[in-house]
Design an enzyme around this catalytic site. Structure first.
Site, PDB file in Angstrom:
ATOM      1  N   TYR A  23      -9.917  26.906  -0.288  1.00 11.89           N
ATOM      2  CA  TYR A  23      -9.607  25.384  -1.355  1.00 11.89           C
ATOM      3  C   TYR A  23      -8.301  25.141  -2.540  1.00 11.89           C
ATOM      4  CZ  TYR A  23     -15.072  26.653   0.080  1.00 11.89           C
ATOM      5  OH  TYR A  23     -15.633  27.129   0.532  1.00 11.89           O
ATOM      6  N   ASN A  74     -16.705  14.274   0.505  1.00 10.19           N
ATOM      7  CA  ASN A  74     -16.514  16.017   0.596  1.00 10.19           C
ATOM      8  C   ASN A  74     -18.036  16.258   0.483  1.00 10.19           C
ATOM      9  OD1 ASN A  74     -16.223  18.672   1.041  1.00 10.19           O
ATOM     10  ND2 ASN A  74     -14.035  18.606   0.003  1.00 10.19           N
ATOM     11  N   HIS A  80     -23.837  20.582   5.999  1.00 11.02           N
ATOM     12  CA  HIS A  80     -24.850  21.354   6.461  1.00 11.02           C
ATOM     13  C   HIS A  80     -25.396  21.432   7.241  1.00 11.02           C
ATOM     14  CE1 HIS A  80     -19.849  22.391   6.820  1.00 11.02           C
ATOM     15  NE2 HIS A  80     -20.576  23.017   5.359  1.00 11.02           N
ATOM     16  N   ASP A  87     -28.412   9.594   7.123  1.00 10.04           N
ATOM     17  CA  ASP A  87     -28.546   8.019   6.479  1.00 10.04           C
ATOM     18  C   ASP A  87     -28.497   7.513   5.615  1.00 10.04           C
ATOM     19  OD1 ASP A  87     -30.342   9.103   8.838  1.00 10.04           O
ATOM     20  OD2 ASP A  87     -31.868   8.758   7.802  1.00 10.04           O
ATOM     21  N   HIS A 100     -12.945  17.973   4.959  1.00  6.78           N
ATOM     22  CA  HIS A 100     -12.669  19.356   3.641  1.00  6.78           C
ATOM     23  C   HIS A 100     -11.775  19.593   3.602  1.00  6.78           C
ATOM     24  CE1 HIS A 100     -17.210  18.835   4.863  1.00  6.78           C
ATOM     25  NE2 HIS A 100     -17.010  18.407   5.988  1.00  6.78           N
ATOM     26  N   SER A 102     -11.028  23.009   3.566  1.00  9.56           N
ATOM     27  CA  SER A 102     -11.014  24.356   4.399  1.00  9.56           C
ATOM     28  C   SER A 102     -11.798  23.725   5.889  1.00  9.56           C
ATOM     29  CB  SER A 102     -11.729  25.344   3.898  1.00  9.56           C
ATOM     30  OG  SER A 102     -13.135  24.833   3.973  1.00  9.56           O
ATOM     31  N   ARG A 111     -20.809  27.435   9.333  1.00 12.88           N
ATOM     32  CA  ARG A 111     -20.350  25.874   9.424  1.00 12.88           C
ATOM     33  C   ARG A 111     -19.669  24.939   9.435  1.00 12.88           C
ATOM     34  NH1 ARG A 111     -18.878  26.806   3.527  1.00 12.88           N
ATOM     35  NH2 ARG A 111     -19.144  29.095   2.802  1.00 12.88           N
TER      36      ARG A 111
HETATM   37  C1  DQA Z   1     -16.243  22.242   1.545  1.00 18.55           C
HETATM   38  C2  DQA Z   1     -16.634  23.904   3.109  1.00 18.55           C
HETATM   39  C3  DQA Z   1     -18.197  23.718   3.103  1.00 18.55           C
HETATM   40  O1  DQA Z   1     -18.347  24.593   4.238  1.00 18.55           O
HETATM   41  C4  DQA Z   1     -18.744  24.102   1.371  1.00 18.55           C
HETATM   42  O2  DQA Z   1     -19.849  24.367   1.776  1.00 18.55           O
HETATM   43  C5  DQA Z   1     -17.412  23.365   0.644  1.00 18.55           C
HETATM   44  C6  DQA Z   1     -16.246  22.894   0.459  1.00 18.55           C
HETATM   45  C7  DQA Z   1     -14.960  22.131   2.120  1.00 18.55           C
HETATM   46  O3  DQA Z   1     -14.099  21.412   1.281  1.00 18.55           O
HETATM   47  O4  DQA Z   1     -13.730  22.943   2.785  1.00 18.55           O
HETATM   48  O5  DQA Z   1     -18.217  23.261  -0.811  1.00 18.55           O
HETATM   49  O6  DQA Z   1     -16.789  21.127   2.080  1.00 18.55           O
END
Ligand code: DQA
Length: 147
Positions: A23, A74, A80, A87, A100, A102, A111
């Site tokens: 992150y 984000n 997930h 919606d 995201h 990551s 994920r």
């Molecule tokens: C995230 C990826 C998600 O899987 C995770 O639960 C997060 C951060 C990301 O910014 O990489 O909390 O959204």
């Protein structure tokens, strides 16, 4: 200046304290400020919101989409499994970009799946804050095309 919504979901208030490999080192305030600066240079104003609560994110989208031109979201782990958020994005009738920090495709299996992606124009992941910069560029193009 057109306004875009910058929406953060679960656990993203802890950025700066979460695993920097996935992150990065910025906290949420720093990230929001960088995104605002980048958006301003593209002629866009950013309204930001964070919540750890799914319903609060949905309320925010419902209450603010009428006055906005696009969304960068984000959703954290809601990505997930939250069909309700999917919606809400669909019903907002705004171009949305899912971002995201990551690389969600190269982490745990669970994920890899995003249930909100089909309500978004594009998914950009794995580039830390650069994911957001790319999202601004894409959103700006879409907004300009619509104008
Ligand atoms: C995230 C990826 C998600 O899987 C995770 O639960 C997060 C951060 C990301 O910014 O990489 O909390 O959204």
């Amino acid at each position: 200046m057109k306004t875009i919504l910058l929406i953060h979901g679960a656990n993203l208030n802890l950025l700066g304290k979460r695993n920097p490999f996935h992150y990065g080192n910025l906290n949420l305030r720093q990230l929001e400020n960088l995104v605002k600066k980048e958006a301003k240079s593209c002629g866009l104003k950013v309204k930001s919101f964070h919540s750890n609560h799914e319903g609060a994110l949905i309320d925010y989208i419902q209450q603010n989409s009428f006055s906005a031109s696009g969304i960068i979201i984000n959703a954290g782990a809601f990505t997930h499994y939250s069909y309700a958020l999917h919606d809400a994005l669909l019903d907002a009738h705004l171009p949305a970009i899912e971002v995201h920090l990551s690389d969600i495709k190269n982490r745990e299996n669970w994920r890899r799946k995003s249930v909100i992606a089909s309500a978004c124009k594009q998914v950009i992941s794995g580039e830390k804050e650069k994911s957001y910069y790319k999202a601004i560029t894409v959103l700006k193009e879409i907004i300009d095309l619509k104008a």
